[in-house]
Design a protein around this motif. Structure first.
Motif, PDB file in Angstrom:
ATOM      1  N   SER A  29      26.509  83.198   9.189  1.00  0.00           N
ATOM      2  CA  SER A  29      25.724  84.364   9.910  1.00  0.00           C
ATOM      3  C   SER A  29      26.806  85.214  10.571  1.00  0.00           C
ATOM      4  CB  SER A  29      24.995  83.498  10.988  1.00  0.00           C
ATOM      5  OG  SER A  29      24.209  84.564  11.752  1.00  0.00           O
ATOM      6  N   ASP A  30      26.381  86.428  10.667  1.00  0.00           N
ATOM      7  CA  ASP A  30      27.179  87.562  11.358  1.00  0.00           C
ATOM      8  C   ASP A  30      26.405  87.886  12.693  1.00  0.00           C
ATOM      9  OD1 ASP A  30      26.840  90.056   9.012  1.00  0.00           O
ATOM     10  OD2 ASP A  30      25.380  89.056  10.290  1.00  0.00           O
ATOM     11  N   ARG A  31      25.604  87.362  13.319  1.00  0.00           N
ATOM     12  CA  ARG A  31      24.737  87.706  14.396  1.00  0.00           C
ATOM     13  C   ARG A  31      24.872  86.477  15.237  1.00  0.00           C
ATOM     14  NH1 ARG A  31      21.627  91.566  11.250  1.00  0.00           N
ATOM     15  NH2 ARG A  31      19.725  90.216  11.246  1.00  0.00           N
ATOM     16  N   LEU A  32      25.080  86.719  16.418  1.00  0.00           N
ATOM     17  CA  LEU A  32      25.151  85.755  17.684  1.00  0.00           C
ATOM     18  C   LEU A  32      24.804  86.192  18.787  1.00  0.00           C
ATOM     19  CD1 LEU A  32      27.170  82.509  17.641  1.00  0.00           C
ATOM     20  CD2 LEU A  32      27.112  83.469  19.700  1.00  0.00           C
ATOM     21  N   TYR A  33      24.195  85.478  19.480  1.00  0.00           N
ATOM     22  CA  TYR A  33      23.523  85.991  21.056  1.00  0.00           C
ATOM     23  C   TYR A  33      23.951  84.927  21.995  1.00  0.00           C
ATOM     24  CZ  TYR A  33      20.836  88.632  17.441  1.00  0.00           C
ATOM     25  OH  TYR A  33      20.437  89.537  16.452  1.00  0.00           O
ATOM     26  N   TRP A  34      24.088  85.426  23.221  1.00  0.00           N
ATOM     27  CA  TRP A  34      24.121  84.381  24.475  1.00  0.00           C
ATOM     28  C   TRP A  34      23.277  84.988  25.345  1.00  0.00           C
ATOM     29  CZ3 TRP A  34      27.313  80.035  24.904  1.00  0.00           C
ATOM     30  CH2 TRP A  34      28.411  80.143  24.062  1.00  0.00           C
ATOM     31  N   SER A  51      29.423  91.424  14.423  1.00  0.00           N
ATOM     32  CA  SER A  51      30.334  91.053  13.435  1.00  0.00           C
ATOM     33  C   SER A  51      31.592  90.195  13.842  1.00  0.00           C
ATOM     34  CB  SER A  51      30.864  92.598  13.079  1.00  0.00           C
ATOM     35  OG  SER A  51      31.417  93.079  14.104  1.00  0.00           O
ATOM     36  N   ASN A  52      32.277  90.043  12.766  1.00  0.00           N
ATOM     37  CA  ASN A  52      33.479  89.378  12.945  1.00  0.00           C
ATOM     38  C   ASN A  52      34.578  89.965  13.946  1.00  0.00           C
ATOM     39  OD1 ASN A  52      35.176  86.901  12.646  1.00  0.00           O
ATOM     40  ND2 ASN A  52      36.520  88.295  11.051  1.00  0.00           N
ATOM     41  N   GLY A  53      34.922  89.310  14.757  1.00  0.00           N
ATOM     42  CA  GLY A  53      35.928  89.925  15.747  1.00  0.00           C
ATOM     43  C   GLY A  53      35.413  90.504  16.876  1.00  0.00           C
ATOM     44  N   ALA A  54      33.968  90.489  16.902  1.00  0.00           N
ATOM     45  CA  ALA A  54      33.242  91.304  18.094  1.00  0.00           C
ATOM     46  C   ALA A  54      33.796  90.605  19.400  1.00  0.00           C
ATOM     47  CB  ALA A  54      31.962  91.269  17.857  1.00  0.00           C
ATOM     48  N   VAL A  55      33.821  91.328  20.309  1.00  0.00           N
ATOM     49  CA  VAL A  55      34.088  90.828  21.612  1.00  0.00           C
ATOM     50  C   VAL A  55      33.216  91.894  22.790  1.00  0.00           C
ATOM     51  CG1 VAL A  55      35.970  90.752  23.526  1.00  0.00           C
ATOM     52  CG2 VAL A  55      36.599  90.282  21.200  1.00  0.00           C
ATOM     53  N   LYS A  56      32.718  91.082  23.613  1.00  0.00           N
ATOM     54  CA  LYS A  56      31.964  91.796  24.782  1.00  0.00           C
ATOM     55  C   LYS A  56      32.164  91.263  25.885  1.00  0.00           C
ATOM     56  CE  LYS A  56      28.946  94.371  22.158  1.00  0.00           C
ATOM     57  NZ  LYS A  56      27.448  94.265  21.903  1.00  0.00           N
ATOM     58  N   GLN A  57      32.309  92.143  27.024  1.00  0.00           N
ATOM     59  CA  GLN A  57      32.753  91.688  28.436  1.00  0.00           C
ATOM     60  C   GLN A  57      31.483  92.097  29.273  1.00  0.00           C
ATOM     61  OE1 GLN A  57      36.678  91.932  29.380  1.00  0.00           O
ATOM     62  NE2 GLN A  57      36.233  90.974  31.274  1.00  0.00           N
ATOM     63  N   GLU A  58      31.396  91.500  30.311  1.00  0.00           N
ATOM     64  CA  GLU A  58      30.452  91.922  31.429  1.00  0.00           C
ATOM     65  C   GLU A  58      30.761  91.219  32.583  1.00  0.00           C
ATOM     66  OE1 GLU A  58      27.698  94.315  31.193  1.00  0.00           O
ATOM     67  OE2 GLU A  58      27.353  94.097  33.333  1.00  0.00           O
ATOM     68  N   GLY A  59      31.395  91.927  33.590  1.00  0.00           N
ATOM     69  CA  GLY A  59      31.817  90.911  34.682  1.00  0.00           C
ATOM     70  C   GLY A  59      32.657  90.070  34.529  1.00  0.00           C
ATOM     71  N   LEU A  61      32.213  87.368  32.656  1.00  0.00           N
ATOM     72  CA  LEU A  61      32.035  86.851  31.302  1.00  0.00           C
ATOM     73  C   LEU A  61      32.460  87.860  30.242  1.00  0.00           C
ATOM     74  CD1 LEU A  61      28.385  85.646  32.008  1.00  0.00           C
ATOM     75  CD2 LEU A  61      30.433  84.346  32.091  1.00  0.00           C
ATOM     76  N   MET A  62      32.978  86.988  29.318  1.00  0.00           N
ATOM     77  CA  MET A  62      33.594  87.701  27.918  1.00  0.00           C
ATOM     78  C   MET A  62      33.221  86.730  26.926  1.00  0.00           C
ATOM     79  SD  MET A  62      37.149  89.363  26.844  1.00  0.00           S
ATOM     80  CE  MET A  62      38.061  87.656  26.568  1.00  0.00           C
ATOM     81  N   ALA A  63      32.511  87.266  25.708  1.00  0.00           N
ATOM     82  CA  ALA A  63      31.993  86.533  24.334  1.00  0.00           C
ATOM     83  C   ALA A  63      32.823  87.271  23.458  1.00  0.00           C
ATOM     84  CB  ALA A  63      30.520  86.609  24.500  1.00  0.00           C
ATOM     85  N   SER A  64      33.132  86.315  22.485  1.00  0.00           N
ATOM     86  CA  SER A  64      33.678  86.830  21.263  1.00  0.00           C
ATOM     87  C   SER A  64      33.238  85.978  20.108  1.00  0.00           C
ATOM     88  CB  SER A  64      35.238  86.287  21.478  1.00  0.00           C
ATOM     89  OG  SER A  64      35.531  84.826  21.202  1.00  0.00           O
ATOM     90  N   LEU A  65      33.441  86.370  18.711  1.00  0.00           N
ATOM     91  CA  LEU A  65      32.704  85.749  17.814  1.00  0.00           C
ATOM     92  C   LEU A  65      33.774  85.894  16.581  1.00  0.00           C
ATOM     93  CD1 LEU A  65      30.264  84.967  16.182  1.00  0.00           C
ATOM     94  CD2 LEU A  65      29.876  87.157  15.426  1.00  0.00           C
ATOM     95  N   ASP A  66      33.901  84.802  15.771  1.00  0.00           N
ATOM     96  CA  ASP A  66      34.847  84.443  14.877  1.00  0.00           C
ATOM     97  C   ASP A  66      33.756  83.998  13.730  1.00  0.00           C
ATOM     98  OD1 ASP A  66      38.004  82.821  13.957  1.00  0.00           O
ATOM     99  OD2 ASP A  66      36.513  83.715  12.590  1.00  0.00           O
ATOM    100  N   THR A  67      33.240  84.689  12.647  1.00  0.00           N
ATOM    101  CA  THR A  67      32.302  84.391  11.775  1.00  0.00           C
ATOM    102  C   THR A  67      33.048  83.503  10.717  1.00  0.00           C
ATOM    103  OG1 THR A  67      32.726  86.344  10.632  1.00  0.00           O
ATOM    104  CG2 THR A  67      31.173  86.227  11.984  1.00  0.00           C
ATOM    105  N   LYS A  68      34.274  83.737  10.480  1.00  0.00           N
ATOM    106  CA  LYS A  68      34.863  82.806   9.268  1.00  0.00           C
ATOM    107  C   LYS A  68      35.022  81.380   9.936  1.00  0.00           C
ATOM    108  CE  LYS A  68      37.595  86.662   7.486  1.00  0.00           C
ATOM    109  NZ  LYS A  68      38.886  87.215   7.351  1.00  0.00           N
ATOM    110  N   ALA A  69      35.280  81.199  11.172  1.00  0.00           N
ATOM    111  CA  ALA A  69      35.386  79.881  11.829  1.00  0.00           C
ATOM    112  C   ALA A  69      33.961  79.258  12.130  1.00  0.00           C
ATOM    113  CB  ALA A  69      36.196  79.855  12.884  1.00  0.00           C
TER     114      ALA A  69
END
Lengths: 111, 115
Positions: A29-34, A51-59, A61-69
């Protein structure tokens, strides 16, 4: 069948400390939600990772995604009491808009 | 913008009785979901609608649960007859269902207690 697992299930941490919550999923999957859920409340969207390598930050909290792993992380920096809640990751099954939720991580930040 | 509306907020019934929940999604949202959340667990997808058609109901216990979304707007979820293990919060969520960066908007849920 898509399985989504989070760890830890419970996390008690001191204010000011850093920690990471992990979300593993079993199929491509290449879509993930928190999402965040406060006690007795509904779920609130935090991040959308597309997408793979996506990084989002809010205050703090920081979220990242590694689709290969097949792994996403939610990193908490300098925790404060207001971050106490249950955090869920959810994975979209192959672009079907069918969202499978993880087991949840119950976070308690101690003053 | 109004959010996802659900009613009732709480419901207490005895086993073998029937119960119905109602959901009105955000205006214009084509996709509607019903989730079951048992205490201490993550939400479990019961059924997914796209407009008034069912996309996925593979996890819906069809011997006792039914759901409909007439006219592609609001939806009802029914349980008949209820069992003790149906005690949970039933969450309705909606999304536009048209773009790749979809996120779900959740209602406040209906907390069901089966005695």
């Amino acid at each position: 069948e898509l399985k989504v697992e989070q760890n830890p299930l419970f996390l008690s941490m001191q204010e000011g400390k850093n920690y990471t919550i992990y979300c593993n999923y079993s199929t491509t999957s290449d879509r993930l939600y928190w999402y965040r859920q406060d006690p007795g409340k509904s779920l609130e969207s935090l991040f959308v990772l597309l997408s793979n390598g996506a990084v989002k930050q809010e205050g703090r909290l920081m979220a990242s995604l590694d689709t290969k792993a097949r792994l996403s992380t939610l990193h908490i920096t300098a925790a404060v009491h207001d971050l106490s809640a249950t955090y869920f990751c959810a994975v979209d099954m192959s672009g079907t808009y069918k969202y499978i939720f993880g087991t949840g991580t119950r976070l308690k930040v101690l003053a | 913008e109004a959010g996802v509306a659900q009613s009732p907020r709480y419901k207490i019934i005895e086993k073998r009785q029937s119960v119905a929940f109602w959901c009105n999604p955000i205006s214009g949202h084509a996709t509607l979901y019903w989730y079951q959340q048992i205490l201490g667990q993550g939400p479990k997808l019961l059924i997914q609608f796209q407009n008034n058609g069912v996309v996925d109901d593979s996890q819906l216990p069809k011997d006792r649960f039914s759901a409909e979304r007439l006219k592609g707007v609001d939806s009802t979820l029914k349980i008949q007859p209820a069992k003790l293990e149906d005690s949970a919060v039933y969450l309705c969520a909606s999304s536009l269902g048209q773009t790749t960066n979809e996120k779900l908007f959740f209602g406040s849920g209906t907390q069901l207690s089966v005695l």
